[in-house]
Design a protein around this motif. Structure first.
Motif, PDB file in Angstrom:
ATOM      1  N   VAL A 222      17.839   6.969   5.836  1.00 28.29           N
ATOM      2  CA  VAL A 222      16.528   6.584   6.528  1.00 28.29           C
ATOM      3  C   VAL A 222      15.994   7.823   6.981  1.00 28.29           C
ATOM      4  CG1 VAL A 222      15.354   5.125   8.091  1.00 28.29           C
ATOM      5  CG2 VAL A 222      17.423   4.237   6.979  1.00 28.29           C
ATOM      6  N   ALA A 223      14.645   7.975   6.620  1.00 27.80           N
ATOM      7  CA  ALA A 223      13.847   8.992   7.064  1.00 27.80           C
ATOM      8  C   ALA A 223      13.127   8.826   8.459  1.00 27.80           C
ATOM      9  CB  ALA A 223      12.735   9.469   6.057  1.00 27.80           C
ATOM     10  N   CYS A 224      12.750   7.447   8.282  1.00 30.25           N
ATOM     11  CA  CYS A 224      11.892   7.119   9.701  1.00 30.25           C
ATOM     12  C   CYS A 224      11.940   5.361   9.759  1.00 30.25           C
ATOM     13  CB  CYS A 224      10.737   7.722  10.086  1.00 30.25           C
ATOM     14  SG  CYS A 224       9.308   7.383   8.968  1.00 30.25           S
ATOM     15  N   MET A 225      11.670   5.087  10.847  1.00 30.17           N
ATOM     16  CA  MET A 225      11.400   3.582  11.135  1.00 30.17           C
ATOM     17  C   MET A 225      10.196   3.356  11.850  1.00 30.17           C
ATOM     18  SD  MET A 225      13.529   0.941  13.618  1.00 30.17           S
ATOM     19  CE  MET A 225      13.085  -0.662  13.731  1.00 30.17           C
ATOM     20  N   VAL A 226       9.068   2.767  11.214  1.00 24.01           N
ATOM     21  CA  VAL A 226       7.842   2.375  11.615  1.00 24.01           C
ATOM     22  C   VAL A 226       7.853   0.815  12.160  1.00 24.01           C
ATOM     23  CG1 VAL A 226       5.416   2.512  11.288  1.00 24.01           C
ATOM     24  CG2 VAL A 226       6.782   4.046  10.489  1.00 24.01           C
ATOM     25  N   ALA A 227       7.473   0.484  13.325  1.00 23.48           N
ATOM     26  CA  ALA A 227       7.411  -0.588  14.023  1.00 23.48           C
ATOM     27  C   ALA A 227       6.075  -1.205  14.062  1.00 23.48           C
ATOM     28  CB  ALA A 227       8.119  -1.081  15.288  1.00 23.48           C
ATOM     29  N   LEU A 228       5.603  -2.399  13.551  1.00 25.12           N
ATOM     30  CA  LEU A 228       4.086  -2.589  13.863  1.00 25.12           C
ATOM     31  C   LEU A 228       4.437  -3.911  15.081  1.00 25.12           C
ATOM     32  CD1 LEU A 228       2.989  -3.530  10.195  1.00 25.12           C
ATOM     33  CD2 LEU A 228       2.513  -1.667  11.567  1.00 25.12           C
TER      34      LEU A 228
ATOM     35  N   LYS B 122       0.803  -1.133   0.014  1.00 26.79           N
ATOM     36  CA  LYS B 122      -0.069  -0.035  -0.039  1.00 26.79           C
ATOM     37  C   LYS B 122       0.999   1.317  -0.128  1.00 26.79           C
ATOM     38  CE  LYS B 122      -3.875   0.016   2.417  1.00 26.79           C
ATOM     39  NZ  LYS B 122      -4.810  -0.144   1.126  1.00 26.79           N
ATOM     40  N   LEU B 123       2.129   1.241   0.829  1.00 22.14           N
ATOM     41  CA  LEU B 123       2.920   2.516   0.930  1.00 22.14           C
ATOM     42  C   LEU B 123       3.639   2.645  -0.606  1.00 22.14           C
ATOM     43  CD1 LEU B 123       4.383   1.507   4.362  1.00 22.14           C
ATOM     44  CD2 LEU B 123       2.633   3.608   3.636  1.00 22.14           C
ATOM     45  N   ILE B 124       4.059   1.622  -1.038  1.00 23.13           N
ATOM     46  CA  ILE B 124       4.731   1.476  -2.656  1.00 23.13           C
ATOM     47  C   ILE B 124       3.749   2.256  -3.509  1.00 23.13           C
ATOM     48  CG2 ILE B 124       5.342   0.257  -4.470  1.00 23.13           C
ATOM     49  CD1 ILE B 124       6.225  -2.082  -2.106  1.00 23.13           C
TER      50      ILE B 124
ATOM     51  N   SER C  30       6.469   3.527  17.031  1.00 21.42           N
ATOM     52  CA  SER C  30       5.710   2.178  17.096  1.00 21.42           C
ATOM     53  C   SER C  30       4.270   2.256  17.104  1.00 21.42           C
ATOM     54  CB  SER C  30       6.033   1.581  18.681  1.00 21.42           C
ATOM     55  OG  SER C  30       5.459   0.316  18.925  1.00 21.42           O
ATOM     56  N   LEU C  31       3.856   1.346  16.167  1.00 21.77           N
ATOM     57  CA  LEU C  31       2.174   1.441  16.223  1.00 21.77           C
ATOM     58  C   LEU C  31       1.706  -0.193  16.349  1.00 21.77           C
ATOM     59  CD1 LEU C  31       1.854   3.273  12.453  1.00 21.77           C
ATOM     60  CD2 LEU C  31       1.661   4.317  14.977  1.00 21.77           C
ATOM     61  N   ASN C  32       0.559  -0.211  16.844  1.00 20.01           N
ATOM     62  CA  ASN C  32      -0.151  -1.453  17.137  1.00 20.01           C
ATOM     63  C   ASN C  32      -0.692  -1.923  15.670  1.00 20.01           C
ATOM     64  OD1 ASN C  32      -1.871  -3.264  17.743  1.00 20.01           O
ATOM     65  ND2 ASN C  32      -3.194  -2.301  19.025  1.00 20.01           N
ATOM     66  N   GLY C  33       0.201  -3.088  15.526  1.00 20.25           N
ATOM     67  CA  GLY C  33      -0.036  -4.067  14.389  1.00 20.25           C
ATOM     68  C   GLY C  33      -1.480  -4.890  14.241  1.00 20.25           C
ATOM     69  N   ILE C  34      -2.274  -4.580  15.196  1.00 23.15           N
ATOM     70  CA  ILE C  34      -3.644  -5.321  15.294  1.00 23.15           C
ATOM     71  C   ILE C  34      -4.783  -4.238  15.144  1.00 23.15           C
ATOM     72  CG2 ILE C  34      -5.217  -6.735  16.708  1.00 23.15           C
ATOM     73  CD1 ILE C  34      -2.714  -8.017  17.932  1.00 23.15           C
TER      74      ILE C  34
ATOM     75  N   GLN D 187      -2.340   5.683   9.784  1.00 21.54           N
ATOM     76  CA  GLN D 187      -1.314   6.079  10.827  1.00 21.54           C
ATOM     77  C   GLN D 187      -0.054   5.964  10.427  1.00 21.54           C
ATOM     78  OE1 GLN D 187      -2.068   4.168  14.898  1.00 21.54           O
ATOM     79  NE2 GLN D 187      -3.776   2.957  13.655  1.00 21.54           N
ATOM     80  N   ILE D 188       0.513   4.918   9.401  1.00 21.76           N
ATOM     81  CA  ILE D 188       1.949   4.564   8.917  1.00 21.76           C
ATOM     82  C   ILE D 188       2.337   6.103   8.021  1.00 21.76           C
ATOM     83  CG2 ILE D 188       3.412   3.622   7.412  1.00 21.76           C
ATOM     84  CD1 ILE D 188       2.018   0.947   8.501  1.00 21.76           C
ATOM     85  N   SER D 189       1.165   6.240   7.159  1.00 20.37           N
ATOM     86  CA  SER D 189       1.027   7.318   6.032  1.00 20.37           C
ATOM     87  C   SER D 189       1.307   8.621   6.844  1.00 20.37           C
ATOM     88  CB  SER D 189      -0.132   7.349   5.183  1.00 20.37           C
ATOM     89  OG  SER D 189      -0.306   6.420   4.657  1.00 20.37           O
ATOM     90  N   ASP D 190       0.603   8.964   7.996  1.00 15.66           N
ATOM     91  CA  ASP D 190       1.002  10.360   8.833  1.00 15.66           C
ATOM     92  C   ASP D 190       2.222  10.300   9.277  1.00 15.66           C
ATOM     93  OD1 ASP D 190      -1.767  10.880   8.591  1.00 15.66           O
ATOM     94  OD2 ASP D 190      -2.516  10.055  10.521  1.00 15.66           O
ATOM     95  N   LEU D 191       2.901   9.361   9.564  1.00 16.14           N
ATOM     96  CA  LEU D 191       4.054   9.231  10.087  1.00 16.14           C
ATOM     97  C   LEU D 191       5.139   9.761   9.032  1.00 16.14           C
ATOM     98  CD1 LEU D 191       4.339   6.467  12.496  1.00 16.14           C
ATOM     99  CD2 LEU D 191       4.736   8.871  13.166  1.00 16.14           C
TER     100      LEU D 191
END
Length: 206
Positions: free
Chosen positions: A108-114, A20-22, A169-173, A182-186
């Motif tokens: 690297v701009a940012c790291m997002v962890a699920l 989706k991000l791609i 860090s984001l909740n992956g559930i 949420q990822i897009s906002d970051l």
């Protein structure tokens, strides 16, 4: 370039969110798992060595992984950016990636962890194993080992990026679209300065 690290244990949903991000940000997808599986499909020496390790749930040596990433960067010099899916897996890889990106005048701009609990991960991977054909998705003991490897080795990478103020860090559930938003906002909050400047230039020309 706009480079994003999408992080999380096996089964956290990195692959789904990456696609989706791609599509939204026109990034080149760099998944070491996909690169290795391509080598396996081609029957190369690297692929045969990697297959044995992957089937047992172990990590592939850093030198091999970094080499593949470097090759991919060279082949996509005109890319808007990259999304690293499941990579880097160790602090040593993260340090190597920083050096590699610096050689290409980017970072690297940012790291997002699920974040997803082990019970849910096992459930997801066993379900995926029904169609993926991957041995390491079909054995609960191997799945648990992969999660343990993540917890003892890979999770330390979070601290590395946190020290650079790039870790989130984001909740992956939850609903896929909600997590994606949420990822897009970051990501939008961490667009490189050159991207913003280019956008401003286009607006002026328009």
């Amino acid at each position: 370039m706009h480079n994003i690290v999408l992080f999380g244990p096996p089964g956290a949903g990195k692959g789904t969110q990456s696609q989706k991000l791609i599509a939204k940000y026109h990034l080149v997808h760099l998944s070491t798992g996909d690169l290795l599986r391509a080598q396996i499909a081609e029957g190369t020496d690297l692929g045969l060595q990697a297959k044995k390790l992957m089937d047992e749930g172990f990590l592939v040596p850093d030198a091999v992984v970094i080499g593949m990433i470097g090759s991919a960067l060279e082949k996509n010099k005109q890319a808007a950016g990259f999304i690293f899916d499941g990579f880097p897996r160790t602090v040593a890889q993260a340090e190597s990636l920083d050096r590699l990106l610096a050689e290409h005048n980017t970072s690297v701009a940012c790291m997002v962890a699920l974040e997803v609990g082990e019970q849910e991960l096992v459930k997801r991977l066993l379900e995926r194993g029904k169609t993926s054909g991957r041995p390491d998705d079909q054995d609960e003991a191997k799945i648990s080992r992969r999660v343990q490897v993540y917890n003892t080795e890979t999770a330390q990478v979070a601290g590395y990026y946190a020290s650079q103020q790039k870790f989130y860090s984001l909740n992956g559930i939850g609903e896929i679209e909600s997590i994606f938003a949420q990822i897009s906002d970051l990501i939008d909050q961490h667009k490189p300065a050159e991207t913003a400047a280019a956008a401003a230039t286009r607006e002026v020309k328009a």
